[in-house]
Write an enzyme that holds these catalytic residues in place. Structure first.
Site, mmCIF file in Angstrom:
data_model
loop_
_atom_site.group_PDB
_atom_site.id
_atom_site.type_symbol
_atom_site.label_atom_id
_atom_site.label_comp_id
_atom_site.label_asym_id
_atom_site.label_seq_id
_atom_site.Cartn_x
_atom_site.Cartn_y
_atom_site.Cartn_z
ATOM 1 N N THR A 174 32.293 28.084 22.862
ATOM 2 C CA THR A 174 30.945 28.163 23.446
ATOM 3 C C THR A 174 29.956 27.422 22.552
ATOM 4 O OG1 THR A 174 31.510 30.321 24.337
ATOM 5 C CG2 THR A 174 29.172 29.763 24.273
ATOM 6 N N SER A 202 32.067 21.915 18.809
ATOM 7 C CA SER A 202 31.321 21.597 20.033
ATOM 8 C C SER A 202 32.264 20.970 21.053
ATOM 9 C CB SER A 202 30.168 20.656 19.730
ATOM 10 O OG SER A 202 30.645 19.439 19.191
ATOM 11 N N HIS A 232 26.837 16.089 32.616
ATOM 12 C CA HIS A 232 27.678 17.265 32.848
ATOM 13 C C HIS A 232 27.392 17.843 34.234
ATOM 14 C CE1 HIS A 232 28.383 17.245 28.486
ATOM 15 N NE2 HIS A 232 29.467 17.941 28.766
ATOM 16 N N LYS A 245 26.093 23.779 33.869
ATOM 17 C CA LYS A 245 26.005 23.859 32.409
ATOM 18 C C LYS A 245 24.679 24.476 31.987
ATOM 19 C CE LYS A 245 26.866 21.284 28.198
ATOM 20 N NZ LYS A 245 27.621 22.413 27.640
ATOM 21 N N THR A 270 28.333 18.764 22.306
ATOM 22 C CA THR A 270 29.013 17.521 21.915
ATOM 23 C C THR A 270 27.987 16.426 21.629
ATOM 24 O OG1 THR A 270 30.897 18.138 23.277
ATOM 25 C CG2 THR A 270 30.690 15.801 22.724
#
Ligand code: NAD
Length: 248
Positions: free
Chosen positions: A76, A101, A136, A140, A147
């Site tokens: 997470t 990440s 993404h 999300k 990242t």
């Protein structure tokens, strides 16, 4: 290995499937419907816990794994402001935690490539500006992605004219004032995209793009299972970078 899954959503289910393929056993599955089963006693039946829940629930889950002294892999993101406190709690309890990440080998290779590129481009920062994009799925919760933050922090260490990263919610066209010392991360939320990250160096004469495109979640999930295997018999607080240890 006996595995406890904390978070049984898109990632938890993918991790289960890969873990079973690698002959591991799932002994506990926790999501928001059965949190009462998340006890020290139940966790101690596992050799490792793998945590992919939500930014709002991850810290409590980390703490109970530290209390249970069960080695923990934390996927997470969105909690790294508390990284030092978590590290201190882990070490004080002589427990075991790895965070990352992104657990996929491809993204970890990309981290290294991007860092080397930033170091090279730093010599040409009078000609090139650097920016980032991440895309993404619309579910999300955090933005920019964990990242993207890792990539950005690596660039900031090497490309000295940039002093801080700034997130721009590009889907909402939320363009903030762009100062030359800002490393802009444009975050897009589209459909079911599993994760795309790009670093772009742009000059008057050309453009260099470095890009990682995940085709699915398998790479992230396999990396998390590998991390659980790697943690067996270890104590301490680790980053996924220590597992891959590319040594470049
Ligand atoms: N590090 C990586 O490689 C990587 C890769 C992909 C996603 N992620 C991150 O992993 C997290 C989960 O992603 P996802 O796509 O599986 O999300 P998801 O929304 O599909 O799943 C989240 C799950 O957490 C559960 N949950 C809610 N409260 C909980 C609690 N208190 N304890 C345990 N579980 C609880 C929900 O019921 C759900 O099953 C996100 O933060 C995401 O950014 C990390």
């Amino acid at each position: 290995m006996k595995i406890a899954l904390l978070g049984y959503g898109k990632m938890g289910k993918m991790i289960e499937s890969i873990a079973l393929d690698r002959n591991h056993e799932i002994v506990l599955k926790i999501d928001e419907s059965n949190i009462h089963e998340l006890t020290v006693e139940n966790l101690q039946k596992a050799d490792v816990a793998i945590e992919f829940s939500t930014p709002a629930t991850v810290l409590a889950n980390i703490q109970i794994c530290i209390d249970a002294q069960v080695p923990l892999v934390v996927g997470t993101t969105g909690w790294y402001g508390q990284l030092q406190q978590v590290k201190d709690a882990c070490l004080a309890a002589n427990s075991t935690v790895m965070y990352g990440s992104n657990f996929s080998v491809g993204v970890n290779i990309f981290f290294q490539i991007s860092k080397i590129a930033a170091k090279m481009m730093n010599n040409f920062s009078d000609q090139y500006d650097v920016g980032m994009e991440e895309i993404h799925h619309i579910h999300k919760l955090d933005s920019p992605s964990g990242t993207a933050i890792t990539i950005a922090e690596d660039i900031l260490e090497e490309f000295k004219t940039k002093k801080e990263w700034v997130d721009v919610n590009a889907s909402e066209n939320n363009v903030t004032q762009h100062r030359p010392e800002h490393l802009i991360i444009e975050s897009y939320r589209e459909g079911e995209v599993p994760g795309t990250h790009a670093v772009i160096y742009d000059s008057d004469v050309d453009r260099i793009e470095l890009k990682h495109v995940a085709h699915g979640r398998q790479g992230f999930a396999l990396g998390a299972v590998l991390a659980g295997e790697w943690l067996q018999g270890k104590k301490g607080f680790y980053s996924v970078k220590e597992m891959y240890n590319f040594n470049v």
